[in-house]
Design a protein around this motif. Structure first.
Motif, mmCIF file in Angstrom:
data_model
loop_
_atom_site.group_PDB
_atom_site.id
_atom_site.type_symbol
_atom_site.label_atom_id
_atom_site.label_comp_id
_atom_site.label_asym_id
_atom_site.label_seq_id
_atom_site.Cartn_x
_atom_site.Cartn_y
_atom_site.Cartn_z
ATOM 1 N N ALA A 155 13.940 109.555 27.837
ATOM 2 C CA ALA A 155 13.264 108.433 27.178
ATOM 3 C C ALA A 155 14.076 107.168 27.404
ATOM 4 C CB ALA A 155 13.145 108.718 25.682
ATOM 5 N N CYS A 156 13.415 106.022 27.293
ATOM 6 C CA CYS A 156 14.080 104.734 27.530
ATOM 7 C C CYS A 156 15.349 104.622 26.687
ATOM 8 C CB CYS A 156 13.124 103.594 27.195
ATOM 9 S SG CYS A 156 13.887 101.959 27.342
ATOM 10 N N VAL A 157 16.432 104.278 27.338
ATOM 11 C CA VAL A 157 17.721 104.228 26.665
ATOM 12 C C VAL A 157 17.765 103.104 25.625
ATOM 13 C CG1 VAL A 157 18.763 102.784 28.468
ATOM 14 C CG2 VAL A 157 20.221 104.249 27.076
ATOM 15 N N ARG A 158 16.879 102.109 25.794
ATOM 16 C CA ARG A 158 16.905 100.982 24.854
ATOM 17 C C ARG A 158 16.044 101.212 23.628
ATOM 18 N NH1 ARG A 158 17.033 95.167 27.709
ATOM 19 N NH2 ARG A 158 19.128 95.371 28.601
ATOM 20 N N ASP A 159 14.845 101.745 23.844
ATOM 21 C CA ASP A 159 13.932 101.839 22.695
ATOM 22 C C ASP A 159 13.228 103.192 22.569
ATOM 23 O OD1 ASP A 159 12.154 101.776 24.780
ATOM 24 O OD2 ASP A 159 11.540 99.697 24.446
ATOM 25 N N LEU A 180 14.803 103.558 31.889
ATOM 26 C CA LEU A 180 14.156 102.465 31.144
ATOM 27 C C LEU A 180 12.645 102.627 31.167
ATOM 28 C CD1 LEU A 180 16.155 99.433 32.621
ATOM 29 C CD2 LEU A 180 16.480 100.456 30.356
ATOM 30 N N CYS A 181 11.991 102.169 30.085
ATOM 31 C CA CYS A 181 10.534 102.112 30.066
ATOM 32 C C CYS A 181 10.097 100.871 30.857
ATOM 33 C CB CYS A 181 10.005 102.046 28.632
ATOM 34 S SG CYS A 181 10.384 100.486 27.798
ATOM 35 N N ALA A 182 8.792 100.748 31.079
ATOM 36 C CA ALA A 182 8.275 99.659 31.920
ATOM 37 C C ALA A 182 8.653 98.292 31.351
ATOM 38 C CB ALA A 182 6.757 99.786 32.053
HETATM 39 ZN ZN LIG Z 1 12.371 100.462 26.790
#
Ligand SMILES: [Zn+2]
Length: 260
Positions: A155-159, A180-182
């Motif tokens: 899953a995206c490391v940020r969110d 990262l997500c898009a």
């Molecule tokens: Zn993200």
């Protein structure tokens, strides 16, 4: 002052005086520690030749809380891992792994990381000739993960959003620490991993999976990705062993078209 007996691996040694050396140890009970081995350079030293880089043994440490440098009373070698010294690729991987342990490990008990570290060294001893690079990269990821800096790969490391796939490629950011997500990828210039490289990265991070087969360019790319990741998570100025391993300075790889 207390006497602590602990399994330990020699990460570094340097001369301290005419007859003594300082050794940096990865220990199971006390984490990363430095100790003076008095008299080790005398001809009939009780340490014998056991205090070599990558040797594992039972260390007897006179440990003082208030002092950075402890006293090594004895080191009974249990595993010299000589198989690492005869093969430069295995040795380079082990040296890089040791450097990560030394720079990232705390001076506190780390039984789990100690096991992951020594398992990585064992894997480098036993890996078939064609799988040494994959073994080294796996060992590096496993150690980094056990020390609490592992990459986020699902899953995206940020969110935490689902990972971005643009044209089938997965966005991976070493500074952020994972995929990262898009939305997050749009604000960065991440590495774009082709699906096969992403699958290999996931397999290299899964100690239960078979070691993936890597050709020269892909092995180099995965070493580079792991080394870049480690560098972003360390402020260390010099990581000479990691650099040597990453560049595979002992081989002559053709210029590569690999993407990482
Ligand atoms: Zn993200």
């Amino acid at each position: 002052m207390s006497l602590v007996i602990t399994p330990a691996v020699v990460l570094q040694t340097y001369r301290y005086s005419e007859t003594s050396k300082v050794v940096r140890l990865a220990t199971r009970e006390l984490g990363i520690q430095s100790a003076i081995a008095k008299g080790v350079l005398r001809p009939k030293s009780r340490f014998g030749a056991a205090l070599e880089f990558l040797s594992e043994g039972e260390a007897q440490l006179y440990y003082r809380d208030s002092r950075e440098l402890h006293t090594l009373a004895a080191f009974d070698a249990t595993n010299l891992r000589r198989g690492l010294a005869g093969d430069v690729a295995r040795f380079a991987g082990a040296a890089a792994l040791s450097q990560i342990m030394f720079k990232m490990g705390p001076p506190a008990p780390l039984p789990a990381a100690y096991i992951v570290f020594t398992s990585g060294l064992d894997l480098l001893v036993t890996a078939p000739a064609g799988a040494v690079d994959a073994a080294a990269v796996r060992a590096v990821w496993a150690l980094v993960t056990e020390l609490g800096f592992g990459p986020s790969l699902q899953a995206c490391v940020r969110d935490g959003a689902p990972v971005a796939e643009e044209g089938g490629r997965i966005a991976f950011s070493a500074p952020d620490g994972g995929v990262l997500c898009a939305r997050c990828a749009a604000t960065q210039s991440p590495t774009r991993l082709p699906p096969e490289d992403y699958r290999v990265l996931v397999a290299l991070n899964d100690t239960g999976a078979d070691l993936p087969e890597l050709d020269g360019p892909h092995a180099a790319a995965h070493r580079r990705l792991a080394a870049r990741f480690v560098r972003h998570h360390l402020d260390a100025v010099s990581l000479s062993a990691l650099d040597f391993w990453e560049r595979s300075s002992w081989t002559r790889l053709q210029p590569t078209s690999a993407v990482l």
